[in-house]
Design a protein around this motif. Structure first.
Motif, PDB file in Angstrom:
ATOM      1  N   TYR A 103      -8.254  -4.328  -3.417  1.00  0.00           N
ATOM      2  CA  TYR A 103      -7.449  -3.922  -2.256  1.00  0.00           C
ATOM      3  C   TYR A 103      -6.042  -4.480  -2.409  1.00  0.00           C
ATOM      4  N   LEU A 104      -5.988  -5.780  -2.749  1.00  0.00           N
ATOM      5  CA  LEU A 104      -4.683  -6.436  -2.887  1.00  0.00           C
ATOM      6  C   LEU A 104      -3.891  -5.813  -4.042  1.00  0.00           C
ATOM      7  N   GLN A 107      -2.588  -2.398  -3.199  1.00  0.00           N
ATOM      8  CA  GLN A 107      -1.407  -2.544  -2.328  1.00  0.00           C
ATOM      9  C   GLN A 107      -0.160  -2.906  -3.138  1.00  0.00           C
ATOM     10  N   MET A 108      -0.407  -3.568  -4.284  1.00  0.00           N
ATOM     11  CA  MET A 108       0.727  -3.992  -5.108  1.00  0.00           C
ATOM     12  C   MET A 108       1.070  -2.963  -6.186  1.00  0.00           C
ATOM     13  N   TYR A 255     -10.848  -0.974   2.506  1.00  0.00           N
ATOM     14  CA  TYR A 255     -10.974  -2.416   2.653  1.00  0.00           C
ATOM     15  C   TYR A 255     -12.460  -2.672   2.860  1.00  0.00           C
TER      16      TYR A 255
ATOM     17  N   LEU B  87      -4.156   1.574   3.812  1.00  0.00           N
ATOM     18  CA  LEU B  87      -2.885   2.144   4.288  1.00  0.00           C
ATOM     19  C   LEU B  87      -1.752   1.403   3.598  1.00  0.00           C
ATOM     20  N   ARG B  88      -0.868   2.145   3.019  1.00  0.00           N
ATOM     21  CA  ARG B  88       0.238   1.525   2.280  1.00  0.00           C
ATOM     22  C   ARG B  88       1.116   0.647   3.184  1.00  0.00           C
ATOM     23  N   VAL B  90       0.151  -1.109   5.799  1.00  0.00           N
ATOM     24  CA  VAL B  90      -0.515  -2.270   6.399  1.00  0.00           C
ATOM     25  C   VAL B  90      -1.160  -3.102   5.302  1.00  0.00           C
ATOM     26  N   PHE B  91      -0.783  -4.341   5.220  1.00  0.00           N
ATOM     27  CA  PHE B  91      -1.386  -5.264   4.256  1.00  0.00           C
ATOM     28  C   PHE B  91      -2.284  -6.198   5.051  1.00  0.00           C
ATOM     29  N   TYR B  92      -3.590  -6.053   4.847  1.00  0.00           N
ATOM     30  CA  TYR B  92      -4.534  -6.807   5.667  1.00  0.00           C
ATOM     31  C   TYR B  92      -5.146  -7.954   4.864  1.00  0.00           C
ATOM     32  N   ALA B 159       1.685 -13.030  -1.818  1.00  0.00           N
ATOM     33  CA  ALA B 159       1.609 -11.760  -2.560  1.00  0.00           C
ATOM     34  C   ALA B 159       2.014 -10.607  -1.647  1.00  0.00           C
ATOM     35  N   TYR B 162       5.578  -9.571  -1.310  1.00  0.00           N
ATOM     36  CA  TYR B 162       6.136  -8.725  -2.373  1.00  0.00           C
ATOM     37  C   TYR B 162       5.618  -7.290  -2.323  1.00  0.00           C
ATOM     38  N   SER B 163       4.700  -7.008  -1.409  1.00  0.00           N
ATOM     39  CA  SER B 163       4.168  -5.642  -1.329  1.00  0.00           C
ATOM     40  C   SER B 163       5.157  -4.764  -0.568  1.00  0.00           C
ATOM     41  N   SER B 165       4.334  -3.114   2.033  1.00  0.00           N
ATOM     42  CA  SER B 165       3.803  -2.897   3.397  1.00  0.00           C
ATOM     43  C   SER B 165       4.761  -3.418   4.464  1.00  0.00           C
TER      44      SER B 165
END
Lengths: 469, 322
Positions: A103-104, A107-108, A255, B87-88, B90-92, B159, B162-163, B165
């Protein structure tokens, strides 16, 4: 700060269970060397059991040849890989998707399909590298034994072993995608190893694997009239890879919710239910009171397993000690049966070298007939011979098999009836081989030292298993 | 020019499908009629009496869990039907298992930022300096498997910085961050806000809210009982004007009570707290009355107005268990 970290997902995967790149490569080579050495050592252990049922049942590992050392190696590599996968499951397979590591990364900017292929390639490449180096080490070490080097069966053996390792790698991958908990995934890896063995038996793989002539032609591994295992394994691997790709891509879109790590504590006696406002249906999401029953079952089963193993090993040791301490006139009998390890070829084929034989303990009035094999004492020595003639209170007995160049009749004896301690009722060849093995150094370690260590550290082992859960 | 959404989270009368159920009692919605509005460049600290309520609220916000009724809109685009879908914007961060254990902190951060089109040498230098800048220099080369779960969570937050989101949801109310990590989160929060992003922290720590948040929301009994700026929260609910620390706090209280009508005097941990309403808020008068009472306290100080006091006052005001 001179070192610049340049990691790709593939490089990260290549490191797998280890923390540093250099350490990782070193450990992989060390694993390969270890595998080669352990196979070589196992070969010598088996060589000490030459005079047992093993020589007839599994000649492919007992004969002094390259075929034996390499056959042992491919099986040892399979066991090693199964254990390696079970221990390092979290790092090697797709549990990282469930931990949301992907997931992380997504996102990156990482792509799940590329990550899947990197993971698969790294796993197979590592398996290939360790297996190949280990294989070469085994062959190299066997060269020192100066057996006849027959190259033709080595490629077939290599391929057969590699297929097993690739199959268990891909099976473990697929389980990691469908199993939600790490403990269950570890069980599945173990079961998949068992399934592979069963599949090999059913599809005739072991028949061809034990045939030194058939194995000299690699095409025989693909000939369906010999075995369907390798073609079936290839089809399964392609199919499973495809399923893995779809499932991993699908899992990586979400997620992953991981109760209970994602669920903070809820007070005792409180349930969390989801109520559908349109239908009024209730679904229990969280119930603290119910938590832990699986843990208790696991604890009970693991403790019971540990106790059974220790007790069995200790009972076996006591049994061996009893047999070893048997002396003429004071044979140990268990419920009227005298167990006796027969260490001679004189009664072949009825009784063979190192068979565990059973004699019924008899009293002086028991009728002994001609043709029966008896256990008797003469000059404080125990003899086993067959009764030829019964003459009143005396019996004439002789051995069945005189070794070449010996004089027939030399062992013919006249045995007073009261010197007979038992009559032969049967034998167990495998138990005999096991006792024979238990009397070797490795056997002593396995049957005495391991249970003793388990007994001593049982609490720590239980605590570790609980922590793992 | 693309439209830049100003309202990043808009919740209107959102109620959860999840209910608390106790034996013999009737079910109570975990969250009921929640309304919140969060804007760009804000840092929200969500706290409350129940960890589960905080966690669920942030999960709904991040599209991890569905809600039963109401309306929830993210960056003015609505909310997807499919839950948990990535979702791009939202970084959860819902747990700390997401970082790899077979790397060190700096190496991991370089790995996760590997897809940014940046010069690797410059990027590594920047990340390393950032780690030092937020006080995590000592762990920057530590293997991740040696970190505590709280430290891992902060690495994941770094981290997220740096995304791409816009909304970063840091939903770990069950974690207890030490002062070093709280400061690191506060510094990252500043950075996130400067980048025009929004940070939403779920926490039980009032100190963390004070350090890292511009806005706060308090959830209790399934409802939002406060939402607004942290500063307003502190001044609106922390009524304590002066704190007097003395072994004879009880005697001082007895002497001062008749001298300060309209003020509330209470004792907490050997400390006499003198509170007043916005109309009765005169520290000078209190000082004079203390001198009049004849006592010379060991320590007397103006209350700096803390989130912790404000939270406690708010909870007392609503007659809720802490």
């Amino acid at each position: 700060m001179s070192m610049i970290y340049r990691n790709s997902y593939f490089k990260k995967e290549l490191r797998q269970a280890y923390s540093e790149n250099r350490t990782s490569s070193g450990r992989k080579l060390a694993s390969a060397l270890f595998l080669g050495l352990i196979s070589f050592a196992l070969f010598f252990v088996f060589q000490t059991l030459q005079e047992s049922v093993l020589s007839e049942s599994v000649p492919q590992i007992m004969q002094p040849s390259f075929f034996s050392t390499v056959t042992i190696y491919i099986h040892a590599a399979f066991v090693f890989y199964t254990l390696y996968f079970i221990v390092n499951y979290e790092t090697l397979f797709f549990s990282e998707i469930r931990n949301n590591s992907w997931y992380l990364l997504i996102q990156m900017g990482y792509h799940p399909v590329m990550m899947f292929f990197s993971k698969l390639l790294a796993l197979l490449y590592t398996a290939f590298m360790i297996y190949t180096v280990g294989f070469l080490v085994t062959v190299f070490l066997t060269l020192f034994l100066k057996y006849t080097f027959i190259l033709s069966y080595l490629p077939s053996l290599y391929l057969a072993g590699l297929t097993d390792i690739f199959l268990i790698s891909i099976l473990s991958m697929i389980f990691s995608l469908f199993t939600k908990t790490i403990v269950n995934a570890r069980y599945w890896i173990f079961f998949s190893a068992v399934i592979i063995v069963v599949l090999k038996i059913m599809l005739g793989e072991y028949t061809i694997l034990s045939n030194r002539v058939s194995m000299q032609n690699i095409n025989n591994l693909f000939a369906l009239n010999y075995t369907a295992y390798i073609p079936a394994a290839l089809v399964l691997m392609i199919l499973f890879c495809f399923i893995c790709l779809i499932k991993s891509d699908n899992l990586a879109k979400y997620y992953n919710y991981n109760p209970p790590s994602d669920t903070p504590f809820i007070p005792e006696g409180v349930q969390v239910v989801r109520i559908d406002s349109s239908t009024g249906k209730q679904k229990i999401l969280w119930n603290k009171d119910k938590k832990g029953w699986r843990g208790r079952v696991f604890d009970t089963v693991s403790t019971a397993f540990l106790i059974i193993f220790i007790c069995t090993a200790l009972a076996f040791n006591i049994f061996i000690i009893l047999i070893n301490t048997s002396t003429p006139g004071q044979e140990v009998s268990i419920r009227g049966v005298i167990p006796f390890v027969f260490q001679s070829r004189t009664m072949e084929p009825a009784i063979q070298m190192n068979d565990l034989t059973f004699f019924r303990k008899i009293d002086p009035w028991f009728p002994v007939e001609a043709g029966q094999i008896i256990l008797f004492e003469e000059n404080h020595l125990i003899y086993v011979e067959r009764v030829l003639v019964k003459a009143g209170e005396e019996l004439k007995a002789d051995i069945d098999n005189y070794p070449p160049l010996s004089q027939p009749g030399a062992m013919l004896k006249t045995v007073p009836r009261e010197a007979v301690h038992g009559v032969y009722i049967g034998r167990n060849r495998w138990l005999g081989a096991l006792i024979f093995f238990a009397n070797t150094i490795v056997g002593r370690i396995l049957f005495l030292l391991v249970p003793a260590v388990l007994l001593f550290y049982s609490k720590q082992i239980n605590d570790y298993l609980k922590k793992q859960r | 020019m693309p439209h830049i959404a100003e309202h990043v989270v808009f919740m209107e009368n959102v109620s959860s499908g999840e209910h608390f159920l106790t034996s013999g009692g009737s079910p109570r919605r975990v969250l009921s009629n929640i309304s919140l509005l969060m804007k760009r460049s804000e840092a929200w600290g969500i706290t409350g009496t129940s960890l589960y309520e905080i966690k669920l609220l942030l999960e709904i916000m991040a599209n991890i869990r569905p809600y039963d009724s109401g309306r929830c809109v993210l960056i003015e685009q609505g909310m997807p039907r499919r839950k948990r879908v990535i979702l791009r914007h939202v970084f959860y961060i819902g747990n700390s298992q997401m970082i790899y254990n077979n790397m060190n902190v700096l190496e991991y951060l370089m790995f996760v930022t590997g897809k940014l089109q940046r010069n690797q040498v410059e990027l590594q230098e920047e990340i390393f300096e950032l780690l030092i800048g937020i006080g995590l220099g000592p762990i920057s080369l530590s293997p991740n498997n040696l970190l505590t779960k709280e430290e891992k969570a902060v690495v994941a937050l770094l981290a997220a910085v740096y995304s791409g989101s816009i909304i970063i949801v840091f939903n770990l109310p069950e974690y207890e961050f030490d002062p070093i990590l709280s400061d690191a989160i506060a510094k990252l929060s500043n950075l996130i806000r400067k980048m025009g992003k929004t940070l939403i922290l779920g926490t039980k720590s009032c100190l963390l809210i004070e350090k890292a948040s511009t806005h706060s929301a308090v959830v209790a009994g399934g409802k939002v009982i406060y939402s607004g700026t942290v500063e307003n929260f502190r001044y609106q609910y922390d009524h304590v004007i002066v704190k007097i620390r003395d072994k004879q706090a009880l005697k001082i209280k007895e002497s001062l009570t008749p001298l300060l009508p309209g003020y509330q005097l209470s004792i907490k941990n050997d400390t006499l707290m003198i509170s007043g309403s916005p109309e009765r808020n005169d520290p000078e008068l209190i000082y004079k009355k203390v001198l009049e009472s004849g006592f010379i306290p060991e320590l007397m100080e103006m209350n700096p107005k803390t989130v912790q006091n404000a939270y406690e006052e708010l909870i007392l005001e609503h007659d809720l268990p802490q």
